[in-house]
Design a protein around this motif. Structure first.
Motif, PDB file in Angstrom:
ATOM      1  N   LYS A  31      98.357  11.749  30.005  1.00 39.30           N
ATOM      2  CA  LYS A  31      99.882  12.178  29.996  1.00 39.30           C
ATOM      3  C   LYS A  31     100.294  12.054  31.746  1.00 39.30           C
ATOM      4  O   LYS A  31     101.386  11.423  32.074  1.00 39.30           O
ATOM      5  N   LEU A  32      99.470  11.653  32.711  1.00 38.71           N
ATOM      6  CA  LEU A  32      99.315  11.352  33.945  1.00 38.71           C
ATOM      7  C   LEU A  32      99.380  10.537  34.246  1.00 38.71           C
ATOM      8  O   LEU A  32      99.443   9.192  34.853  1.00 38.71           O
ATOM      9  N   PRO A  79      99.321   6.445  32.229  1.00 36.75           N
ATOM     10  CA  PRO A  79      99.989   5.919  32.521  1.00 36.75           C
ATOM     11  C   PRO A  79     101.059   5.508  33.875  1.00 36.75           C
ATOM     12  O   PRO A  79     101.376   4.726  34.313  1.00 36.75           O
ATOM     13  N   HIS A  80      99.846   6.469  34.160  1.00 35.48           N
ATOM     14  CA  HIS A  80     100.150   6.645  36.341  1.00 35.48           C
ATOM     15  C   HIS A  80      99.355   5.161  36.293  1.00 35.48           C
ATOM     16  O   HIS A  80      99.674   4.191  37.833  1.00 35.48           O
ATOM     17  N   TRP A  88     109.587   1.180  32.992  1.00 36.51           N
ATOM     18  CA  TRP A  88     110.742   1.589  34.475  1.00 36.51           C
ATOM     19  C   TRP A  88     110.094   0.929  35.844  1.00 36.51           C
ATOM     20  O   TRP A  88     110.989   1.438  36.511  1.00 36.51           O
ATOM     21  N   GLN A  91     112.684  -1.466  36.915  1.00 31.02           N
ATOM     22  CA  GLN A  91     113.686  -0.473  36.849  1.00 31.02           C
ATOM     23  C   GLN A  91     113.120  -0.332  38.859  1.00 31.02           C
ATOM     24  O   GLN A  91     114.067  -0.223  39.726  1.00 31.02           O
ATOM     25  N   MET A  92     112.439   0.351  39.023  1.00 28.68           N
ATOM     26  CA  MET A  92     112.221   1.517  39.985  1.00 28.68           C
ATOM     27  C   MET A  92     111.903  -0.210  41.064  1.00 28.68           C
ATOM     28  O   MET A  92     112.055   0.887  42.154  1.00 28.68           O
ATOM     29  N   ILE A 126     115.444  -1.206  42.185  1.00 25.38           N
ATOM     30  CA  ILE A 126     116.051  -0.379  42.992  1.00 25.38           C
ATOM     31  C   ILE A 126     115.763   0.633  44.102  1.00 25.38           C
ATOM     32  O   ILE A 126     116.447   0.392  45.468  1.00 25.38           O
ATOM     33  N   ARG A 170     117.023  -0.695  48.654  1.00 27.93           N
ATOM     34  CA  ARG A 170     117.248   0.655  49.329  1.00 27.93           C
ATOM     35  C   ARG A 170     116.875  -0.003  50.781  1.00 27.93           C
ATOM     36  O   ARG A 170     116.437  -0.673  50.886  1.00 27.93           O
TER      37      ARG A 170
END
Lengths: 255, 249
Positions: free
Chosen positions: A163-164, A167-168, A244, A247-248, A251, A255
């Motif tokens: 779970k970590l 994906p990381h 994701w 998209q990250m 964004i 900024r």
């Protein structure tokens, strides 16, 4: 669209310059053929190239890349999660990249003969390295704070892994995969140069021996097309697997 | 009823630099406690100790609800939301780990989203949210562990002053709904006074029990109270202790 146009214009201008330079300076065909000659020989031999040599190179690349991904990920996981793996495997993996492939070819021919597996072996040897390095980096980059948070939730090491950490490490894995996909074509070509009966690498070697520079360039052109196609394919898979991440980045750039 | 009893805890990462020496304290049910101290005195370490991430070198922790890992809600200093998970998936993570079925977990998240000011954001990714919203998701995730004891490590530390005050007020209002005990680490004395029943003032190293202040004001407290004399007196008392602990001893 604008980016594509710019690329197209650049390529056309380069080809035009090449053509004019060769014609203007009367460079002999066997030194460097003009693009028009390469195109003509591509047209002349397209059946042979597309239906006989291209498929066999493609098959080597596909099998080699598949095995490289499999091996690369397993080896990276062992390096990161087993104490002995990190100490023993990583230096071995790096050492494997210092082997001169040409020196290896007699051994590979002894082992695999002229079958496809010798070429696959070289493809794997070349393309599993970027995958190992990137997956190791990706897995090691997991923040300790994150692991601690999951532990307070009562997560087992297996849950933390799936779970970590996995994906990381995915963005990193895909970076490695894109490099691997591109060099896998190089691997298959080297394999065919060392000993083969078909494939674009074999074809280009034969053309080079016969001083048929136009045919040599025609096959090299196809080889680089395969490389580009594989890179784009991996990028396409990446964009669909980790939307994701894109998209990250978008964004964060704003900024 | 106490939910946690710490008895004579001694802990330090390096042998010669202890963070706690023979430190004892107790946290009651439905009690809100703040732990204040100067930066670097080991406040976060105390939380991790209680969370069960480090074992104490001496002394023991007694929990009313059994072994600690997986029994206490922990909210870290950074939001630590997973960028590959949506708000809904991030908040559901602790339940996912506990094995709660997916639909039930999502139902519970959706039920609480409006209270946390996150309605309509269930499918947003963390990087699409403002800092304050991310912190609320992180807090929601902590609450959804469903545990009776929550440890909050400077939850509003990374926010700008105005957003921080807004979050504190929101917390004082919504807090009444839950029956959990909270241990909040902060270096903001107003935050501690605004939210807590009791305040532990930590020194470095902490020897013996904490210097403790009972906050006498009824809850929920108003932001205007920050300027009353009683409030300022308490603040002065803590400040004096933090900076001149030798004189007080």
């Amino acid at each position: 669209m604008k980016k594509n146009q710019a690329i197209l214009i650049t390529v056309v201008l380069l080809l035009l310059g090449w053509e004019l330079l060769i014609r203007g300076l009367h460079v002999p065909m066997y030194i460097l053929p003009p693009p028009s000659m390469i195109f003509l020989s591509l047209m002349k031999e397209w059946k042979l190239l597309i239906f006989i040599h291209l498929p066999s190179t493609l098959l080597e690349v596909l099998i080699g890349l598949f095995l490289a991904v499999l091996m690369g990920v397993v080896v990276a996981v062992l390096i990161v999660f087993s104490r002995i793996g990190g100490k023993v495997l990583y230096p071995l993996v790096i050492a494997s990249q210092t082997i001169p492939l040409v020196a290896l070819s007699p051994i590979l021919i002894m082992w695999f003969g002229y079958s496809i597996w010798g070429k696959v072996a070289i493809t794997v040897l070349i393309s599993f390295f970027p995958i190992v390095v990137n997956v190791v980096d990706g897995l090691r980059a997991t923040n300790e704070e994150w692991i601690q948070l999951m532990k307070t939730m009562g997560a087992s090491p297996r849950q933390i892994f799936w779970k970590l950490q996995i994906p990381h490490a995915l963005p990193s894995f895909f970076s490695g995969l894109k490099v691997a996909a591109t060099v896998s074509v190089v691997g298959a070509t080297i394999g065919e140069w060392l000993g083969a009966s078909e494939g674009l690498g074999f074809f280009s070697r034969r053309a080079s021996n016969n001083l048929q520079a136009d045919l040599l360039f025609a096959s090299v052109f196809l080889l680089s097309l395969i490389g580009i196609a594989f890179f784009l394919l991996m990028q396409w898979i990446e964009k669909r697997s980790i939307p994701w991440f894109y998209q990250m980045k978008k964004i964060e750039r704003k900024r | 009823m106490s939910i946690l009893k710490a008895i004579d805890i001694t802990f330090g990462f390096e042998h010669d630099r202890l963070i706690l020496r023979k430190c004892s304290f107790e946290i009651g049910e439905n009690e809100f406690i703040s732990l204040v101290g100067l930066s670097g005195c080991g406040k976060s370490t105390v939380l991790k100790l209680i969370a069960g991430l480090y074992p104490p070198q001496e002394g023991r922790l007694e929990y009313a609800h059994g072994a600690q890992l997986g029994k206490i809600g922990f909210m870290p200093q950074q939001d630590l939301l997973m960028p590959w998970r949506t708000v809904l998936e991030n908040a559901a993570l602790p339940m996912e780990i506990q094995g709660v079925n997916k639909r039930e977990a999502q139902r519970r998240v959706l039920e609480l989203l409006p209270i946390f000011g996150l309605q309509g954001y269930e499918n947003a990714y963390p990087f699409e949210l403002s800092g304050g919203m991310r912190q609320r998701v992180s807090f929601l995730r902590c609450v959804l562990t469903g545990h009776q004891m929550l440890l909050l490590d400077e939850p509003f530390g990374s926010l700008d002053a105005l957003t921080r005050r807004e979050m504190q007020l929101w917390l004082t209002e919504t807090w009444q709904k839950w029956k959990q005990s909270v241990l909040l680490v902060t270096h903001d004395l107003d935050e501690a006074l605004l939210l807590s029943d009791r305040i532990f003032v930590m020194t470095s190293p902490q020897e013996g029990p904490y210097y403790e202040i009972k906050v006498p004001f009824p809850k929920p407290r108003q932001p205007s109270q920050v300027y009353t004399k009683e409030w300022l007196d308490l603040k002065e008392k803590m400040t004096t202790f933090l900076y001149k602990k030798r004189e007080i001893k």
